[in-house]
Write an enzyme that holds these catalytic residues in place. Structure first.
Site, PDB file in Angstrom:
ATOM      1  N   TYR A 399       0.838  -1.199   0.000  1.00 52.78           N
ATOM      2  CA  TYR A 399       0.000   0.000   0.000  1.00 52.78           C
ATOM      3  C   TYR A 399       0.876   1.253   0.000  1.00 52.78           C
ATOM      4  CZ  TYR A 399      -4.175  -2.798   0.705  1.00 52.78           C
ATOM      5  OH  TYR A 399      -5.202  -3.684   0.526  1.00 52.78           O
ATOM      6  N   LEU A 412       2.814 -10.117   2.126  1.00 52.96           N
ATOM      7  CA  LEU A 412       3.407 -11.229   1.383  1.00 52.96           C
ATOM      8  C   LEU A 412       2.508 -12.435   1.635  1.00 52.96           C
ATOM      9  CD1 LEU A 412       7.053 -10.371   2.341  1.00 52.96           C
ATOM     10  CD2 LEU A 412       6.266 -10.617  -0.017  1.00 52.96           C
ATOM     11  N   ASP A 413       1.437 -12.520   0.859  1.00 51.72           N
ATOM     12  CA  ASP A 413       0.347 -13.434   1.190  1.00 51.72           C
ATOM     13  C   ASP A 413       0.785 -14.885   1.281  1.00 51.72           C
ATOM     14  OD1 ASP A 413      -1.477 -11.398   1.454  1.00 51.72           O
ATOM     15  OD2 ASP A 413      -2.152 -11.500  -0.616  1.00 51.72           O
ATOM     16  N   SER A 414       1.597 -15.350   0.337  1.00 55.57           N
ATOM     17  CA  SER A 414       2.009 -16.753   0.382  1.00 55.57           C
ATOM     18  C   SER A 414       3.174 -16.957   1.336  1.00 55.57           C
ATOM     19  CB  SER A 414       2.367 -17.253  -1.020  1.00 55.57           C
ATOM     20  OG  SER A 414       3.446 -16.521  -1.559  1.00 55.57           O
ATOM     21  N   GLY A 418       0.832 -18.296   3.999  1.00 59.45           N
ATOM     22  CA  GLY A 418       0.566 -19.616   3.431  1.00 59.45           C
ATOM     23  C   GLY A 418      -0.759 -19.652   2.713  1.00 59.45           C
ATOM     24  N   LEU A 422      -4.792 -21.297   3.264  1.00 62.87           N
ATOM     25  CA  LEU A 422      -5.965 -20.417   3.246  1.00 62.87           C
ATOM     26  C   LEU A 422      -6.845 -20.655   2.021  1.00 62.87           C
ATOM     27  CD1 LEU A 422      -4.194 -17.158   4.465  1.00 62.87           C
ATOM     28  CD2 LEU A 422      -5.550 -18.759   5.821  1.00 62.87           C
ATOM     29  N   VAL A 493      -7.276 -14.442   1.599  1.00 64.80           N
ATOM     30  CA  VAL A 493      -6.293 -13.907   2.541  1.00 64.80           C
ATOM     31  C   VAL A 493      -6.870 -12.614   3.115  1.00 64.80           C
ATOM     32  CG1 VAL A 493      -3.881 -13.288   2.900  1.00 64.80           C
ATOM     33  CG2 VAL A 493      -4.495 -14.854   1.042  1.00 64.80           C
ATOM     34  N   TYR A 496      -9.165  -9.995   0.831  1.00 65.82           N
ATOM     35  CA  TYR A 496      -9.124 -10.302  -0.596  1.00 65.82           C
ATOM     36  C   TYR A 496      -9.232 -11.800  -0.853  1.00 65.82           C
ATOM     37  CZ  TYR A 496      -8.141  -5.703  -2.608  1.00 65.82           C
ATOM     38  OH  TYR A 496      -8.248  -4.409  -3.052  1.00 65.82           O
ATOM     39  N   HIS A 554      -2.983   0.848  -4.020  1.00 73.63           N
ATOM     40  CA  HIS A 554      -2.039  -0.227  -3.709  1.00 73.63           C
ATOM     41  C   HIS A 554      -1.768  -1.024  -4.971  1.00 73.63           C
ATOM     42  CE1 HIS A 554      -6.119  -1.817  -3.187  1.00 73.63           C
ATOM     43  NE2 HIS A 554      -5.636  -3.012  -3.494  1.00 73.63           N
ATOM     44  N   HIS A 556      -1.306  -5.203  -6.585  1.00 76.50           N
ATOM     45  CA  HIS A 556      -1.344  -6.659  -6.456  1.00 76.50           C
ATOM     46  C   HIS A 556      -0.269  -7.188  -7.399  1.00 76.50           C
ATOM     47  CE1 HIS A 556      -5.361  -6.616  -4.451  1.00 76.50           C
ATOM     48  NE2 HIS A 556      -5.538  -5.540  -5.219  1.00 76.50           N
ATOM     49  N   TYR A 697      19.306 -14.759  -5.698  1.00 71.95           N
ATOM     50  CA  TYR A 697      19.508 -15.846  -6.655  1.00 71.95           C
ATOM     51  C   TYR A 697      20.310 -15.380  -7.871  1.00 71.95           C
ATOM     52  CZ  TYR A 697      15.465 -17.854  -4.118  1.00 71.95           C
ATOM     53  OH  TYR A 697      14.599 -18.313  -3.159  1.00 71.95           O
ATOM     54  N   ALA A 709      17.343 -23.600 -17.051  1.00 64.94           N
ATOM     55  CA  ALA A 709      16.977 -22.284 -16.527  1.00 64.94           C
ATOM     56  C   ALA A 709      15.549 -22.284 -16.003  1.00 64.94           C
ATOM     57  CB  ALA A 709      17.134 -21.217 -17.611  1.00 64.94           C
ATOM     58  N   HIS A 719      -3.717  -0.889  -8.269  1.00 67.06           N
ATOM     59  CA  HIS A 719      -5.147  -0.832  -7.965  1.00 67.06           C
ATOM     60  C   HIS A 719      -5.532   0.557  -7.461  1.00 67.06           C
ATOM     61  CE1 HIS A 719      -8.809  -2.996  -5.969  1.00 67.06           C
ATOM     62  NE2 HIS A 719      -9.148  -1.954  -6.702  1.00 67.06           N
TER      63      HIS A 719
END
Length: 757
Positions: A399, A412-414, A418, A422, A493, A496, A554, A556, A697, A709, A719
């Site tokens: 945001y 950081l939703d995932s 997790g 959810l 989550v 959302y 914000h 996504h 990485y 690769a 948004h």
């Protein structure tokens, strides 16, 4: 993968209150004995089937996964997927209700006429852990002398075998000579522990404490926070200043605190959550009633509020804004049926899905949701590799408001919560079409107990317009329909709901769509309209979408980890840039269209913002089509949607979030394959102080020339809120594509050549 769902969320009401003249046929006999009759509606709904009555045709239509059944009351025969099936006992009517024998489900749905589900004869090495394997892993870990009673489980997942062995299994039927292993991540208080369990030999292989990292927020943390808030006199006093006398009507939302190099005054080694709150006014939508400028900082170890941050008091918006239809009249819509009268065009064998020329493996991960693996395309009898593994890598919702209750919000939703855990069960006929197969999935909860998620994934085929068409003057039309196979998953989550579709096209294209819906996170303000005195300041960081409510601007941002193996593991990244060049060949034209083509040779050069006017390919320099062109797949991070993030993250380069999460700002990343590099935000992003994901990485800048690769594709939306999204947001989609580029020799949907007579 999962089992077919035993429950149907679609509430189909039988239209049986009509003048049916069928008499109760009692007693009813089967094989010389009296049949035991059960109510059709209740029995079949519990089984997960859709039941529809056609008053005009006087017949029932029953739909369950791959079976499409038509049956008339009193008839001795049902039609299953277009084929007649003799019934031991007919459907009978009594008091305008349908009754079937207690063997009806077995007779009809296990008749063998539905071939959608096949028995798995060789378990795929990437099959997700079963409930028994989860229990076994937990038992082995708990037997360790280092295990403490209050330890909780963040993730329990398969530790996959070597990639080479998995491909050999998928393509050559070679057995995988490696034991099944479980990867276990735990939280001992605030300390992370990683363990590896050998399931075949029933032993613990490793136990590794992880330093300088914070773990995920677990489901029981939500309950702990609510309990802490409910019992805090300090918090009760803070909400009382805002006119709230009953603190138990306050709904809390625990959020990760981010990282600001100590400028937020928080201890880096503490396990903290920031808590923002809403007021439950009884309208079913507490999100519409934010308690603004009030943030409680909760220490999960101490089980108490360690700090309350307050700004100026803003009245809580109190106008009821239900979104569940309780105050609305639903529009009258005539039914629309999707039928597959002869069954499905795809089969599900264990966890493998076969549709047309595609074969792929499907499993569920508690962090990132569905994993699509060992993807091959049957090209005229030859199975060709396309992708070893594809999944959501990670996502973030940052945001742009710097105020006290907003500046730290970057979900950081995932990685923090997790998203697989959810997962939102899919409602048939609403979240997915009525012809979808709904699959249950099993993951572990925070106590280590297997947890089945009903209707976790939907699989369905759909019409998608014309595949091709040409109308030559004076000649018959030539056209064919396009079909797509969709694998759909939804995760909720907080406010959302995110819908993810993996879309397989017959022509070799793979689409990945991400849709955002649910409730916007809104800010309480003083302004009711844009003509009010405070409106300009109140809407500096968002849009006034209701009286006293601002939808804050914000983003996504989604990242997909795509281990493409284009006709083999060794690939190169190729750029094709269309350009205008002078015409040197003579004639009236002064310019020409040409293409500059070149290889992108290393990881740092591969990290790029997406220019839709250019072409980026992952090519196999060792394989050619019949014209001599290297076989390739085009990578398209943005193929349509709303407010693209092609220009990257909306943050200044000196922001800590910018340094911690580099994946946000570029839409294409390509790195050398390393099995441990799985998450663009890093393995443990909660309160991370630096980039432990894609920035790390690619730091060693390995060569991408003719090597194995991994493509990381970032997409999403910026948004900017609008009134039409309140109080509930219509799904906003963003689309990406992986498209074959000289991978085939011709139009792949023409079909096989006719054999000479």
């Amino acid at each position: 993968m999962g089992s077919p769902s035993l429950y149907s969320a679609r509430k189909t009401t039988l239209a049986l209150a009509v003048a049916l003249s069928f008499a109760w046929q009692a007693p009813v006999f089967a094989h010389g004995g009296e049949a035991h009759m059960v109510p059709m509606d209740k029995t079949l709904k519990e089984f997960g089937a859709d039941v529809q009555w056609d008053d005009y045709a006087q017949l029932f239509t029953l739909i369950k996964d791959g079976a499409y059944v038509k049956v008339k009351p009193g008839a001795q025969t049902a039609i299953v997927n277009g084929q007649p099936l003799a019934l031991q006992v007919p459907v009978v009517m009594k008091d305008n209700k349908a009754w079937v024998s207690d063997t009806f489900i077995n007779d009809v749905f296990q008749s063998g006429l539905d071939q959608t589900f096949q028995v798995e004869k060789r378990p795929h090495p990437l099959n997700a852990l079963t409930a028994d394997e989860i229990k076994q892993a937990v038992e082995i870990v708990k037997a360790s002398a280092d295990f403490k009673p209050n330890t909780r489980f963040t993730e329990i997942s398969l530790l996959p075998p070597d990639k080479e062995a998995v491909w050999a299994f998928a393509l050559e039927n070679k057995p995988v000579d490696q034991p099944r292993k479980a990867d276990v991540i735990m939280l001992d208080g605030k300390h992370i522990i990683e363990a590896v369990v050998d399931l075949q030999n029933n032993k613990l292989l490793s136990w590794q404490p992880i330093k300088d990292a914070h773990g995920m927020v677990l489901l029981d943390d939500f309950a702990s926070v609510q309990n802490i808030i409910n019992n805090s006199e300090e918090f009760a006093a803070a909400v009382k200043k805002r006119g709230i006398t009953d603190a138990k009507k306050v709904i809390t939302t625990p959020l990760t605190v981010g990282y600001f190099d100590g400028k937020d005054g928080l201890k880096q080694d503490a396990r903290l959550l920031k808590v923002i709150s809403y007021l439950d006014v009884g309208d079913g939508n507490y999100w519409a009633h934010p308690i603004e400028n009030l943030v409680a900082v909760v220490d999960l170890e101490q089980k108490k509020i360690v700090k309350i941050e307050e700004g100026p008091v803003v009245p809580v918006p109190m106008t009821a804004r239900p979104f569940d239809g309780r105050d609305r009249v639903a529009p009258a819509v005539k039914p629309m049926q999707i039928i597959e009268p002869e069954g499905k065009n795809y089969t599900i064998t264990g966890d493998m899905i076969h549709w047309r020329n595609w074969d792929f493996h499907l499993s569920m991960n508690s962090r990132v949701g569905p994993m699509i693996s060992t993807v091959t395309y049957n090209d005229n009898g030859t199975k060709r590799k396309v992708m070893y593994e594809g999944s959501l890598g990670g996502m973030i919702v940052p945001y742009g408001d710097p105020d006290i209750g907003w500046y730290f919000k970057a979900y950081l939703d995932s990685g923090d919560y997790g998203m697989g855990t959810l997962t939102s069960p899919i409602a048939r006929g609403k979240d997915a079409p009525s012809n979808a197969v709904l699959l249950n999935e099993t993951i572990a909860d925070y106590t280590g107990v297997p947890m089945e998620i009903p209707r976790a994934i939907a699989v369905f085929e759909r019409y998608a317009g014309p595949e091709y068409k040409h109308q030559e003057m004076g000649q018959p039309n030539v056209s064919t329909e396009r079909r797509e196979l969709v694998v759909r998953w939804i995760s909720t989550v907080g406010n959302y709901d995110y819908i993810f579709d993996w879309i397989f096209h017959e022509n070799g294209t793979i689409g990945i769509d991400a849709g955002a819906t649910g409730i916007e996170a809104v800010k309480g303000v003083k302004a009711k309209t844009m003509h009010d005195e405070t409106a300009k300041d109140d809407t500096r960081y968002g849009t006034l979408i209701d009286h006293n409510i601002v939808g804050t601007t914000h983003q996504h941002i989604y990242n997909f980890r795509l281990d493409l193996d284009v006709d083999g593991e060794n690939n190169s990244l190729v750029a094709m840039d269309p350009v205008v060049k002078p015409n040197t060949a003579g004639g009236p034209r002064t310019s020409t269209m040409q293409v500059n083509q070149y290889n992108i040779g290393n990881e740092q050069d591969a990290a790029q913002k997406f220019d839709p006017g250019t072409i980026r390919l992952l090519s196999n320099p060792n394989k050619e089509n019949r014209m001599g062109n290297p076989v390739s797949y085009q990578i398209i991070p943005y193929a349509g949607g709303t407010h693209p993030v092609a220009k990257g993250a909306q943050f200044a380069p000196d922001e800590w979030i910018y340094h911690r999460l580099s994946f946000m700002d570029k839409q294409l990343w390509v790195t050398r394959y390393h099995p441990g590099e799985r998450f663009p935000e890093g393995k443990y992003p909660n309160r991370s102080t630096h980039d432990t994901g894609l920035g790390q990485y690619s730091k060693d800048n390995e060569s991408l020339d003719n090597t194995d690769a991994v493509v990381w594709m970032t997409t999403g939306t910026t948004h900017v809120a609008r009134a039409e999204e309140w109080p509930i947001m219509p799904t906003e989609w963003v689309h990406t594509l992986l498209k074959p580029w000289n991978f085939f020799d011709e139009t792949p949907t023409l079909g096989a050549l006719k054999k000479d007579k």
